[in-house]
Design a protein around this motif. Structure first.
Motif, PDB file in Angstrom:
ATOM      1  N   LEU A   1       7.597   1.715  -1.635  1.00 22.14           N
ATOM      2  CA  LEU A   1       6.755   2.799  -2.126  1.00 22.14           C
ATOM      3  C   LEU A   1       6.973   4.060  -1.298  1.00 22.14           C
ATOM      4  O   LEU A   1       6.792   4.048  -0.083  1.00 22.14           O
ATOM      5  N   ALA A   2       7.355   5.141  -1.972  1.00 20.59           N
ATOM      6  CA  ALA A   2       7.560   6.421  -1.288  1.00 20.59           C
ATOM      7  C   ALA A   2       6.391   7.344  -1.601  1.00 20.59           C
ATOM      8  O   ALA A   2       5.944   7.434  -2.747  1.00 20.59           O
ATOM      9  N   PHE A   3       5.885   8.009  -0.579  1.00 23.14           N
ATOM     10  CA  PHE A   3       4.817   8.983  -0.785  1.00 23.14           C
ATOM     11  C   PHE A   3       5.420  10.242  -1.407  1.00 23.14           C
ATOM     12  O   PHE A   3       6.390  10.808  -0.898  1.00 23.14           O
ATOM     13  N   VAL A   4       4.829  10.701  -2.507  1.00 23.85           N
ATOM     14  CA  VAL A   4       5.391  11.819  -3.261  1.00 23.85           C
ATOM     15  C   VAL A   4       5.070  13.147  -2.593  1.00 23.85           C
ATOM     16  O   VAL A   4       5.946  13.992  -2.410  1.00 23.85           O
ATOM     17  N   HIS A   5       3.812  13.336  -2.200  1.00 29.67           N
ATOM     18  CA  HIS A   5       3.383  14.632  -1.672  1.00 29.67           C
ATOM     19  C   HIS A   5       3.148  14.594  -0.162  1.00 29.67           C
ATOM     20  O   HIS A   5       2.453  15.452   0.378  1.00 29.67           O
ATOM     21  N   ALA A   6       3.675  13.618   0.513  1.00 28.14           N
ATOM     22  CA  ALA A   6       3.438  13.505   1.955  1.00 28.14           C
ATOM     23  C   ALA A   6       4.659  12.899   2.634  1.00 28.14           C
ATOM     24  O   ALA A   6       5.390  12.116   2.037  1.00 28.14           O
ATOM     25  N   ARG A   7       4.873  13.285   3.885  1.00 28.68           N
ATOM     26  CA  ARG A   7       5.910  12.713   4.728  1.00 28.68           C
ATOM     27  C   ARG A   7       5.274  12.342   6.061  1.00 28.68           C
ATOM     28  O   ARG A   7       5.436  13.030   7.058  1.00 28.68           O
ATOM     29  N   PRO A   8       4.481  11.255   6.088  1.00 21.50           N
ATOM     30  CA  PRO A   8       3.750  10.919   7.320  1.00 21.50           C
ATOM     31  C   PRO A   8       4.694  10.541   8.441  1.00 21.50           C
ATOM     32  O   PRO A   8       5.687   9.832   8.228  1.00 21.50           O
ATOM     33  N   PRO A   9       4.421  11.000   9.673  1.00 23.73           N
ATOM     34  CA  PRO A   9       5.268  10.622  10.813  1.00 23.73           C
ATOM     35  C   PRO A   9       5.262   9.122  11.066  1.00 23.73           C
ATOM     36  O   PRO A   9       6.256   8.562  11.512  1.00 23.73           O
ATOM     37  N   LEU A  10       4.124   8.467  10.811  1.00 19.14           N
ATOM     38  CA  LEU A  10       4.001   7.023  10.971  1.00 19.14           C
ATOM     39  C   LEU A  10       3.676   6.444   9.594  1.00 19.14           C
ATOM     40  O   LEU A  10       2.625   6.732   9.023  1.00 19.14           O
ATOM     41  N   VAL A  11       4.589   5.657   9.056  1.00 21.68           N
ATOM     42  CA  VAL A  11       4.439   5.151   7.687  1.00 21.68           C
ATOM     43  C   VAL A  11       3.456   3.992   7.684  1.00 21.68           C
ATOM     44  O   VAL A  11       3.728   2.920   8.241  1.00 21.68           O
ATOM     45  N   THR A  12       2.311   4.204   7.077  1.00 23.09           N
ATOM     46  CA  THR A  12       1.263   3.198   6.903  1.00 23.09           C
ATOM     47  C   THR A  12       0.702   3.381   5.498  1.00 23.09           C
ATOM     48  O   THR A  12       1.114   4.296   4.775  1.00 23.09           O
ATOM     49  N   PRO A  13      -0.241   2.547   5.076  1.00 20.97           N
ATOM     50  CA  PRO A  13      -0.867   2.797   3.772  1.00 20.97           C
ATOM     51  C   PRO A  13      -1.556   4.149   3.663  1.00 20.97           C
ATOM     52  O   PRO A  13      -1.822   4.618   2.556  1.00 20.97           O
ATOM     53  N   PHE A  14      -1.869   4.788   4.789  1.00 19.57           N
ATOM     54  CA  PHE A  14      -2.456   6.124   4.769  1.00 19.57           C
ATOM     55  C   PHE A  14      -1.336   7.153   4.639  1.00 19.57           C
ATOM     56  O   PHE A  14      -0.486   7.284   5.520  1.00 19.57           O
ATOM     57  N   GLY A  15      -1.333   7.913   3.548  1.00 18.14           N
ATOM     58  CA  GLY A  15      -0.322   8.955   3.391  1.00 18.14           C
ATOM     59  C   GLY A  15      -0.606  10.179   4.228  1.00 18.14           C
ATOM     60  O   GLY A  15       0.303  10.925   4.576  1.00 18.14           O
ATOM     61  N   ASN A  16      -1.881  10.411   4.556  1.00 18.05           N
ATOM     62  CA  ASN A  16      -2.281  11.583   5.327  1.00 18.05           C
ATOM     63  C   ASN A  16      -2.442  11.186   6.789  1.00 18.05           C
ATOM     64  O   ASN A  16      -3.271  10.329   7.117  1.00 18.05           O
ATOM     65  N   PRO A  17      -1.684  11.775   7.709  1.00 22.88           N
ATOM     66  CA  PRO A  17      -1.787  11.379   9.127  1.00 22.88           C
ATOM     67  C   PRO A  17      -3.156  11.674   9.734  1.00 22.88           C
ATOM     68  O   PRO A  17      -3.589  10.972  10.642  1.00 22.88           O
ATOM     69  N   ASN A  18      -3.855  12.700   9.241  1.00 22.70           N
ATOM     70  CA  ASN A  18      -5.195  12.985   9.754  1.00 22.70           C
ATOM     71  C   ASN A  18      -6.169  11.867   9.397  1.00 22.70           C
ATOM     72  O   ASN A  18      -7.006  11.471  10.212  1.00 22.70           O
ATOM     73  N   HIS A  19      -6.069  11.351   8.170  1.00 23.34           N
ATOM     74  CA  HIS A  19      -6.951  10.257   7.764  1.00 23.34           C
ATOM     75  C   HIS A  19      -6.614   8.985   8.544  1.00 23.34           C
ATOM     76  O   HIS A  19      -7.516   8.225   8.919  1.00 23.34           O
ATOM     77  N   LEU A  20      -5.327   8.761   8.765  1.00 25.05           N
ATOM     78  CA  LEU A  20      -4.917   7.612   9.564  1.00 25.05           C
ATOM     79  C   LEU A  20      -5.503   7.700  10.971  1.00 25.05           C
ATOM     80  O   LEU A  20      -6.066   6.725  11.493  1.00 25.05           O
ATOM     81  N   ALA A  21      -5.371   8.862  11.587  1.00 25.41           N
ATOM     82  CA  ALA A  21      -5.870   9.031  12.958  1.00 25.41           C
ATOM     83  C   ALA A  21      -7.380   8.866  13.016  1.00 25.41           C
ATOM     84  O   ALA A  21      -7.916   8.295  13.969  1.00 25.41           O
ATOM     85  N   ALA A  22      -8.091   9.361  12.007  1.00 25.37           N
ATOM     86  CA  ALA A  22      -9.551   9.240  12.000  1.00 25.37           C
ATOM     87  C   ALA A  22      -9.970   7.773  11.920  1.00 25.37           C
ATOM     88  O   ALA A  22     -10.851   7.324  12.670  1.00 25.37           O
ATOM     89  N   PHE A  23      -9.351   7.006  11.019  1.00 27.12           N
ATOM     90  CA  PHE A  23      -9.706   5.598  10.879  1.00 27.12           C
ATOM     91  C   PHE A  23      -9.343   4.807  12.134  1.00 27.12           C
ATOM     92  O   PHE A  23     -10.139   4.004  12.636  1.00 27.12           O
ATOM     93  N   LEU A  24      -8.141   5.037  12.666  1.00 27.58           N
ATOM     94  CA  LEU A  24      -7.722   4.301  13.859  1.00 27.58           C
ATOM     95  C   LEU A  24      -8.532   4.698  15.086  1.00 27.58           C
ATOM     96  O   LEU A  24      -8.766   3.870  15.976  1.00 27.58           O
TER      97      LEU A  24
END
Length: 872
Positions: free
Chosen positions: A187-210
């Motif tokens: 699965l490729a994210f269409v509108h995002a290029r996250p530095p760390l590939v996880t189910p979170f396409g948005n790195p800010n949301h990933l950082a908030a949850f983690l």
């Protein structure tokens, strides 16, 4: 944690079922692409309702009363506000409560015959979805409060949150180690290029949850009995913390550090007396874990972090950050005192944008402004109640390490949402509410002193009813802006009957009245229908521009309609406005081709001198030669005071050179030198003019004198080498190229270097060396023309087989219609190769002849003679 974790009261299997439903939510939502897709709302509502019902049944079986903390009030009130925003209101009452919504109704809907009552919400389907989410959060929170009465269940829920965060971080680390830039390699994210590939396409949301899960993990580690049991939680803390750092989210990293420091301060401030030494050890462990995470994560992503931090090291970058939108968002909130509708921000905000943007703003990226714009003044009151309820938990006595970690982590998450919108997604929101439930549960002393009661059946019925309402809301909110635009776009692209497009378009506009893209699509369908429908197309375009004044598509539809109506000058003005709204390709690909007069070109010209220079290049490339010089004279006069006017004079000189009007070219070059005496393009132009005047040696002297001033400049070196080759100074040309060889930075420049080198060898007659350079050039920048150049050199060296292969490579890069000549060339080369082989077979009897043919085939004889025309 406190002694609450030691509670061993028997738990009903129904309460365990509620715990299982909450556990599934905590795991499922982050893994479901960070809960960004709308289909996540279905499982969210079902599992939340199931958890609530099971928790109520379990409390009834245990003869316990239902506990409703203060924090449940804003969730329930938020759902009620969503419902009120969906009530259709008569026009008079709507004008009193929301003048902006009434104005939109009068301008956009009434002309289309959609003159019925309208709700406060500017996007009812989005508000229905938000109603479902608020009810789901309410059911989840209340169910979690009941489940968290058990110390073991409370610890299991927090452990699930902690290990889910660690699991998400491990997924990202595995993707990084395996070099995968797509999720699970699929699965490729269409509108995002996250530095760390996880189910979170948005790195800010990933950082908030983690960040939340890491803080909770550390709290669980400190509350564990024995070091062995604490090890998994410490490991989870380090993994989640590394995920935060590797996400490269500046806000996420900053508020993760804040959460950890807040946790340490809470530990230090809540303990005294005999436990002081233990408290200091715990606070030190928090700081030690934080330092370990920052050290390991920082080392792993040091280069990326440095690059990310450099983007925020200037006042200009700060000015163009999210903060500059806050005054605009505040004005939107003032325009809608009762809110524009929960979830309707994405469709409404374009009306208030003053500058064109590339991406659609789906959220204000500020929690306060989110509530202020979508709920209005009532939303700010709900926020105040929420903060008051959180403050009461903060001041609560007897909290353990895990509970203090929850408070610190949720506080950090909430502050992060002043610059993001993580809590607008169910993954972070559910995690935060479940974590808060572990603190908001009834205190042990209150439970011991309070008389036992039971949950009345009406509470259970209310839970079922709220779940049903949430499911109905999801059905009513199934339509999104994206799906509506895609559906109507397919009809327009398929050229469906105009009546069908209009009927479906009006239905979707009635559902999403503030969406300008729907107006654009219907207007485009009318514009394609010809002159009879052009006026209607223009009306749709005007409504689209009312909803979004910087809508490039609206200006484009208006331009098409005006051209059909014969209003050409006004049409080209619309094209220019579309260009200024961000659709630059439209101006070059469509508008320039349709312009016929100087007045139309003037109407197309952008308002800034910088863009006018680009326009001049495109205009010259488009072939408007007979109108180019008059336009240049007009543009130079208009932008005479701008520094870019020198580049317009340069265009004048280049055109004059092409037309061999050398006197005019020299005069224009002199004007460029006067206006930009230190610019490199001024000297390059002067050299070209001198060469055209037959003063090539003087041109070489001009460029060679610039070497110390523009040391390592590739453009200057290429211009000098090209001029030296033309004058036969081939060795000096290669020396010029060799000097800038270390400064060549990309394949295109490298290819140019090889091409100039090849040209110098060809000028000397060294065709074998020239061939090698041309081959290097075509490897750097494959093109049909370069392959054909290689083929011609092979053919001149009687290497017909290699020439045929080169022609085939070049033909593959040509359009299908242009391949005939190349294929004929291949046939001729293959025939020549067969003839050459046959001649060699006949000459095989004489060694002298064979050697001669071999030398000729290798082209060696070309390099045996002396080179003429080169200076000593």
């Amino acid at each position: 944690m406190s002694s609450a974790f030691s509670s061993r009261s028997r738990t009903s299997r129904y309460t365990s079922g509620a715990e299982a439903a909450l556990t599934v939510l905590l795991v499922l939502l982050p893994l479901a692409l960070g809960s960004a897709p709308t289909w996540v709302h279905g499982p969210l509502v079902v599992l939340a309702g199931l958890a609530f019902v099971l928790a109520c049944v379990g409390a009834w079986r245990q003869q316990r009363s239902l506990h409703l903390p203060l924090l449940a009030l804003p969730l329930g009130a938020g759902a009620l506000l969503c419902l009120l925003q969906l009530v259709p209101l008569p026009p008079g009452l709507l004008a009193v409560l929301s003048p902006e919504a009434a104005g939109l109704r009068d301008v956009v809907l009434v002309p289309l015959g959609l003159d019925g009552p309208r709700p406060l919400s500017m996007d009812p389907p989005a508000t229905w979805r938000e109603l479902a989410r608020h009810l789901a959060y309410l059911l989840t929170f209340v169910a979690a409060v009941q489940v968290c009465r058990s110390g073991r269940a409370r610890r299991r829920l927090l452990t699930t949150l902690a290990f889910t965060g660690a699991g998400v971080a491990v997924l990202g680390l595995l993707h990084a180690l395996l070099g995968l830039d797509t999720l699970f390699g699929v699965l490729a994210f269409v509108h995002a290029r996250p530095p760390l590939v996880t189910p979170f396409g948005n790195p800010n949301h990933l950082a908030a949850f983690l960040g939340l899960s890491a803080t909770v993990s550390l709290g669980l580690a400190l509350s564990s009995e024995g070091r062995t049991r604490a090890v998994p939680y410490v490991l989870a803390t380090v993994l989640s913390g590394m995920g935060v750092v590797l996400s490269l989210s500046r806000g996420g990293i900053a508020f993760f550090v804040f959460g950890m420091l807040a946790f340490a301060l809470l530990l230090l401030s809540r303990r005294a007396g005999t436990e002081r030494a233990r408290t200091w050890r715990r606070g030190g462990m928090v700081l030690l874990c934080l330092l370990a995470v920052l050290a390991v994560g920082g080392q792993a992503a040091s280069e990326h972090l440095a690059a990310e931090l450099r983007t925020a090291d200037s006042v200009e970058e700060l000015r163009h950050s999210k903060l500059e939108q806050w005054p605009v968002l505040a004005s939107v909130a003032r325009a809608y005192p009762l809110g524009l509708g929960r979830g309707a921000f994405e469709s409404v905000f374009p009306r208030y944008q003053s500058q064109p943007v590339i991406h659609t703003a789906t959220h204000p990226e500020n929690a306060v402004l989110q509530l202020a714009t979508e709920f209005g003044v009532p939303g700010l009151l709900l926020l105040a109640v929420t903060l008051w309820g959180f403050g009461r938990l903060w001041r609560r006595e007897g909290l353990g390490a895990a509970e203090l970690a929850v408070l610190a982590g949720v506080a950090a998450l909430g502050l992060h949402d002043l610059f993001d919108f993580s809590l607008e997604l169910p993954a972070s929101a559910v995690a935060a509410w479940v974590a808060l439930a572990s603190v908001a549960r009834p205190e042990d002393r209150q439970r011991a002193e309070a008389p036992r009661g039971h949950v009345p059946p009406r509470v259970l019925v209310a839970g079922v009813a709220l779940t049903a309402v949430a499911l109905v809301a999801l059905v009513l909110g199934w339509s999104t802006l994206e799906t509506a635009e895609a559906e109507l776009g397919r009809l327009v692209s398929a050229r469906a009957p105009l009546a069908e497009v209009r009927a479906r378009g009006l239905a979707l506009i009635d559902r999403h009245p503030a969406d300008h893209a729907l107006q654009d699509l219907v207007g485009l369908a009318y514009a394609k229908a010809g002159r009879a429908e052009a006026a209607e197309a223009l009306a749709f375009a005007n409504r689209a521009l009312f909803l979004n004044p910087v809508d490039a598509w609206g200006h484009r539809v208006a331009a098409h309609a005006l051209l059909t109506l014969g209003q050409r000058t006004q049409a080209f003005l619309e094209y220019r406005l579309a260009f200024e709204a961000g659709d630059q390709a439209l101006l070059w690909s469509e508008a320039l081709e349709r312009a016929r007069t100087l007045e139309e070109l003037q109407a197309l010209t952008p308002d800034t001198a910088r863009q006018a220079v680009i326009f001049a290049s495109q205009l010259q490339r488009a072939g408007h030669q007979e109108r180019f010089l008059p336009w240049l004279a007009w543009a130079r006069e208009r932008f005479d005071a701008a520094p870019e006017a020198a580049q317009l004079w340069e265009h004048e000189a280049r055109v004059r050179l092409q037309r061999r009007e050398l006197a005019e070219a020299e005069a224009a070059s002199a004007e460029v030198s006067r206006r930009a005496p230190d610019a490199l393009f001024s000297y390059l132009l002067r050299a070209d003019v001198l060469q055209a005047l037959g003063r090539g040696n003087e041109a070489v002297e001009v460029l060679e004198a610039l070497g110390p001033r523009f040391l390592g400049n590739v453009e200057l070196a290429f211009a000098l080498a090209r001029l030296q080759v033309d004058l036969g100074l081939t060795r000096r040309a290669r020396e010029s190229l060799q000097q800038v060889n270390p400064f060549v930075s990309n394949h295109s420049q490298r290819a140019q270097l090889y091409m100039l080198e090849a040209a110098s060898y060809e000028r000397e007659g060294l065709r074998t060396r020239a061939l090698e350079s041309w081959k290097s050039a075509v490897r750097m920048q494959p093109s049909g023309s370069l392959w054909f150049k290689v083929a011609r050199l092979h053919e001149s060296l009687h290497q017909f087989d290699a020439a045929a292969r080169a022609v085939r490579e070049g033909v593959q890069l040509l359009p299908e219609a242009q391949r005939g000549e190349g294929e004929a060339w291949v046939a001729r080369l293959e025939a020549a190769e067969r003839q050459r082989v046959e001649e060699r077979r006949r000459e095989r009897g004489g060694s002298g002849g064979a050697d001669s043919v071999l030398l000729r085939a290798l082209g060696a004889e070309e390099d045996l003679g002396t080179v003429e025309g080169e200076e000593p």
